[in-house]
Write a protein that holds these residues in place. Sequence first.
Motif, PDB file in Angstrom:
ATOM      1  N   VAL A  27     -17.453  45.853 -14.858  1.00  0.00           N
ATOM      2  CA  VAL A  27     -16.354  46.833 -14.831  1.00  0.00           C
ATOM      3  C   VAL A  27     -16.175  47.373 -13.409  1.00  0.00           C
ATOM      4  CG1 VAL A  27     -15.579  49.067 -15.698  1.00  0.00           C
ATOM      5  CG2 VAL A  27     -16.627  47.433 -17.256  1.00  0.00           C
TER       6      VAL A  27
ATOM      7  N   ALA B 166     -10.353  44.785  -8.188  1.00  0.00           N
ATOM      8  CA  ALA B 166      -9.342  43.738  -8.377  1.00  0.00           C
ATOM      9  C   ALA B 166      -7.979  44.052  -7.767  1.00  0.00           C
ATOM     10  CB  ALA B 166      -9.212  43.423  -9.863  1.00  0.00           C
TER      11      ALA B 166
ATOM     12  N   GLY C 184      -9.458  35.230  -9.471  1.00  0.00           N
ATOM     13  CA  GLY C 184      -9.094  36.229  -8.469  1.00  0.00           C
ATOM     14  C   GLY C 184      -9.388  37.662  -8.883  1.00  0.00           C
ATOM     15  N   PHE C 185      -9.796  37.862 -10.139  1.00  0.00           N
ATOM     16  CA  PHE C 185     -10.213  39.177 -10.639  1.00  0.00           C
ATOM     17  C   PHE C 185     -11.711  39.131 -10.896  1.00  0.00           C
ATOM     18  CE2 PHE C 185      -5.874  40.107 -12.613  1.00  0.00           C
ATOM     19  CZ  PHE C 185      -5.640  41.208 -11.838  1.00  0.00           C
ATOM     20  N   PRO C 186     -12.588  39.360  -9.923  1.00  0.00           N
ATOM     21  CA  PRO C 186     -14.019  39.276 -10.221  1.00  0.00           C
ATOM     22  C   PRO C 186     -14.413  40.336 -11.243  1.00  0.00           C
ATOM     23  CG  PRO C 186     -13.669  40.148  -8.033  1.00  0.00           C
ATOM     24  CD  PRO C 186     -12.327  39.738  -8.540  1.00  0.00           C
ATOM     25  N   GLY C 187     -15.120  39.922 -12.255  1.00  0.00           N
ATOM     26  CA  GLY C 187     -15.549  40.868 -13.287  1.00  0.00           C
ATOM     27  C   GLY C 187     -14.982  40.528 -14.650  1.00  0.00           C
ATOM     28  N   VAL C 188     -13.858  39.839 -14.700  1.00  0.00           N
ATOM     29  CA  VAL C 188     -13.222  39.559 -15.999  1.00  0.00           C
ATOM     30  C   VAL C 188     -14.088  38.611 -16.821  1.00  0.00           C
ATOM     31  CG1 VAL C 188     -11.233  38.544 -17.163  1.00  0.00           C
ATOM     32  CG2 VAL C 188     -10.902  39.880 -15.116  1.00  0.00           C
TER      33      VAL C 188
ATOM     34  N   PHE D  92     -17.589  40.002 -17.578  1.00  0.00           N
ATOM     35  CA  PHE D  92     -17.553  41.029 -18.624  1.00  0.00           C
ATOM     36  C   PHE D  92     -17.422  40.375 -20.001  1.00  0.00           C
ATOM     37  CE2 PHE D  92     -15.448  43.985 -21.483  1.00  0.00           C
ATOM     38  CZ  PHE D  92     -16.188  45.147 -21.301  1.00  0.00           C
TER      39      PHE D  92
ATOM     40  N   LEU E 280     -16.856  45.795 -10.672  1.00  0.00           N
ATOM     41  CA  LEU E 280     -16.198  44.728  -9.897  1.00  0.00           C
ATOM     42  C   LEU E 280     -14.703  44.689 -10.188  1.00  0.00           C
ATOM     43  CD1 LEU E 280     -18.699  41.745 -10.107  1.00  0.00           C
ATOM     44  CD2 LEU E 280     -17.917  42.900  -8.046  1.00  0.00           C
ATOM     45  N   LEU E 281     -14.351  44.921 -11.454  1.00  0.00           N
ATOM     46  CA  LEU E 281     -12.928  44.917 -11.835  1.00  0.00           C
ATOM     47  C   LEU E 281     -12.142  46.012 -11.109  1.00  0.00           C
ATOM     48  CD1 LEU E 281     -12.907  44.147 -15.643  1.00  0.00           C
ATOM     49  CD2 LEU E 281     -11.614  42.965 -13.883  1.00  0.00           C
TER      50      LEU E 281
END
Lengths: 153, 262
Positions: B21, B27, A63-67, A70, B23-24
């Motif tokens: 980053v 969130a 649910g946190f795109p990018g984690v 990264f 994209l984050l």
Amino acid sequence: MLSGLAVWLFQDLFSVLASGPLMVPEAFLLLMLYRALYRAESFPATVWSTFAGGVVFDLRWVGFPGVTSFLTVAVLLVCRWLWLTLPVSGRTIGLTAFFFWSGQTLVSLARLILWGLPRMDILRILLMQQGYFLPVIGIVCVFIAHLERKQDV
Amino acid sequence: MRLRTLGTDWFHGLVALVLSVLLLAFAPHRELLREPVTFVAAVLSYPEAPAVALGSAFRRGTAWFSERTTLLDRLRFLERENERLGLATHVANAHVQAAKRQLDSALGDSQVVFRAPHAWWTEILIDKGLKDGVRSGTPVLQNGSLVGRTTVVENSFSWVELVTSSSLMVPAVIEETRDLGVVAGDGQGGVWLLFIPEGRSLVPGMTVSTAMISEILPPGIPIGRLSEQKKRSEEGFVSYRLETGASLSLLYSVSVLRPKAR
């Protein structure tokens, strides 16, 4: 790329069966690390595959795109940098196994922290994960060693 | 040559990191992520279908083996209850039969396809939507008890706000005393019955259901039972923690009470 898609789906289906990704080995990360270390010519494609796989994985499970993207891309870059700083004779299968283990443990740890679990639960799950991460890494490394030896011949 | 290659590699890697980053940064905006999350769930629902079926079969099998004694006890209890209901049905045949038929046709099973860790007690995504007759505000149940209600409904998927969410306020009634209150979550897995005046003789175990005055949910849906845990406010009200009928920490499948049941 097809192999990446297949392994990503394999990991996703296992996550469905295990009702979440916490106890499933990071098969996709292992494949991408293998490509980053042993298939240097396609590194940009590997980076973008890892990024895309991480984003979709986050949208599906975290649910946190990018984690995940990264963390996995960072693991890929650090491992590749360390790999290239070593002489060819130092690039052993044991070091590959260490990269696999540390990359996988780091990503799992980050995911467990993000899940908001208590410290003791994180430790317990991490120890449980090692019980099958290590055999999986062992099997994958034996397979890689066999594959590389065949290519050298 | 090698340095140039390394430079290109770093460039790709750093651009990917920067994009991650960026994209984050999205969130915290859950509403912006709903559409992509639903889209990914919709696309993956096809390859995941066999694993979903296998997983639920495995869970059913495990539950059957590990909880056989509990299940047998429950079966005996249900058989006795069924006998009593059967008798009651004969007594008030027409009304009960009509209500049962209506309820049977209106309850649809649905799988939980997504539950974000940062919104664990706030919302879930289920695999039923507009095409299955689900509308915004439709009650969602598990074990016959309220789990939450749908908020955003798309063609094949719906987002359900859970009773554990601190933003969902449900008018409720204590069945035994007809005391009215409001059920709300604390956002950390607890569900509370709020605004009960002090001095009421309430005891743990009393049943709490949705109230007639509720505009968002039909009356009479069980929510849970009063527990022993309570707290007093300075304004003279008592809040009771509820033991919910639904198992909210383990939500694999739920039932959707489609509007035609109302």
